[in-house]
Design a protein around this motif. Structure first.
Motif, mmCIF file in Angstrom:
data_model
loop_
_atom_site.group_PDB
_atom_site.id
_atom_site.type_symbol
_atom_site.label_atom_id
_atom_site.label_comp_id
_atom_site.label_asym_id
_atom_site.label_seq_id
_atom_site.Cartn_x
_atom_site.Cartn_y
_atom_site.Cartn_z
ATOM 1 N N HIS A 135 0.936 -1.365 -0.157
ATOM 2 C CA HIS A 135 -0.022 0.007 0.043
ATOM 3 C C HIS A 135 0.748 1.018 0.121
ATOM 4 O O HIS A 135 2.048 1.183 0.160
ATOM 5 C CB HIS A 135 -0.964 -0.110 1.159
ATOM 6 N N SER A 136 0.255 2.294 -0.235
ATOM 7 C CA SER A 136 0.989 3.542 -0.184
ATOM 8 C C SER A 136 0.589 4.495 1.079
ATOM 9 O O SER A 136 0.771 5.849 0.635
ATOM 10 C CB SER A 136 0.941 4.366 -1.568
ATOM 11 N N ARG A 137 -0.197 4.007 1.780
ATOM 12 C CA ARG A 137 -0.778 4.811 2.888
ATOM 13 C C ARG A 137 0.221 5.518 3.845
ATOM 14 O O ARG A 137 1.269 4.773 4.218
ATOM 15 C CB ARG A 137 -1.597 3.980 3.791
ATOM 16 N N LEU A 138 0.240 6.785 4.137
ATOM 17 C CA LEU A 138 1.222 7.355 4.963
ATOM 18 C C LEU A 138 1.126 7.029 6.546
ATOM 19 O O LEU A 138 0.098 7.094 6.995
ATOM 20 C CB LEU A 138 1.149 9.034 4.981
ATOM 21 N N ARG B 144 6.912 9.652 6.297
ATOM 22 C CA ARG B 144 7.302 8.368 6.444
ATOM 23 C C ARG B 144 6.087 7.322 5.475
ATOM 24 O O ARG B 144 5.111 7.038 6.140
ATOM 25 C CB ARG B 144 7.280 7.553 7.726
ATOM 26 N N GLN B 145 6.610 6.821 4.242
ATOM 27 C CA GLN B 145 5.574 6.130 3.545
ATOM 28 C C GLN B 145 5.781 4.741 3.621
ATOM 29 O O GLN B 145 7.076 4.422 3.292
ATOM 30 C CB GLN B 145 5.360 6.628 2.083
ATOM 31 N N LEU C 24 8.265 -2.206 5.289
ATOM 32 C CA LEU C 24 9.195 -1.585 4.442
ATOM 33 C C LEU C 24 9.206 -0.063 4.213
ATOM 34 O O LEU C 24 8.184 0.039 3.836
ATOM 35 C CB LEU C 24 9.483 -2.394 3.387
ATOM 36 N N PHE C 25 10.032 0.742 4.444
ATOM 37 C CA PHE C 25 9.929 2.250 4.228
ATOM 38 C C PHE C 25 10.896 2.512 3.053
ATOM 39 O O PHE C 25 10.940 3.650 2.621
ATOM 40 C CB PHE C 25 10.192 2.969 5.512
ATOM 41 N N ALA C 26 11.526 1.635 2.682
ATOM 42 C CA ALA C 26 12.511 1.864 1.467
ATOM 43 C C ALA C 26 12.565 0.580 0.581
ATOM 44 O O ALA C 26 12.227 -0.385 1.199
ATOM 45 C CB ALA C 26 13.807 2.296 2.010
ATOM 46 N N ALA C 27 13.014 0.830 -0.639
ATOM 47 C CA ALA C 27 13.000 -0.470 -1.531
ATOM 48 C C ALA C 27 14.204 -1.318 -0.837
ATOM 49 O O ALA C 27 15.108 -0.934 -0.666
ATOM 50 C CB ALA C 27 13.282 -0.035 -2.927
ATOM 51 N N LEU C 28 13.851 -2.708 -1.204
ATOM 52 C CA LEU C 28 15.083 -3.713 -0.861
ATOM 53 C C LEU C 28 15.214 -4.462 -2.314
ATOM 54 O O LEU C 28 14.239 -4.776 -3.005
ATOM 55 C CB LEU C 28 14.597 -4.518 0.359
ATOM 56 N N ASP C 29 16.504 -5.165 -2.289
ATOM 57 C CA ASP C 29 16.724 -6.185 -3.204
ATOM 58 C C ASP C 29 15.922 -7.353 -3.042
ATOM 59 O O ASP C 29 15.553 -7.777 -2.018
ATOM 60 C CB ASP C 29 18.172 -6.655 -3.067
#
Length: 101
Positions: A63-66, A71-72, A87-92
């Motif tokens: 989801h993209s809810r704040l 902090r998304q 997860l708050f950031a992209a991961l491999d």
């Protein structure tokens, strides 16, 4: 007509897919907290005793809810045990696969 178990299972699955506390979910749906908590524990115990392997994730909710200002949440992982990983950031992708093992 649905049985109480079927109705509570549906509510439990709805709660699992939302990013909301049990108390807030109960308030929104007119449920008693203690009754709902009983069913949550029952469904979690039932899945833990299932003969099917519980290895890995039970579901991935994106989801993209704040969550908080600035902090998304990019994704929320809900484990069979009920544990959540946000997860708050992209991961491999390879790293995420390692988490499921």
């Amino acid at each position: 007509m649905k049985t109480d178990t079927e109705q509570m299972r549906q509510l439990y699955e709805q709660w699992c897919s939302e990013d909301i506390s049990k108390q807030a979910f109960c308030n929104q749906n007119g449920l008693g907290y203690h009754k709902f908590n009983y069913w949550v524990k029952k469904f979690r115990n039932d899945s833990a005793e299932s003969p099917v392997s519980q290895k890995g994730f039970s579901r991935i909710v994106t989801h993209s809810r704040l969550e908080q200002p600035q902090r998304q949440v990019l994704a929320t992982f809900v484990f069979a045990s009920g544990a959540r990983l946000e997860l708050f950031a992209a991961l491999d992708a390879a790293f995420i696969r390692e988490l499921a093992n």
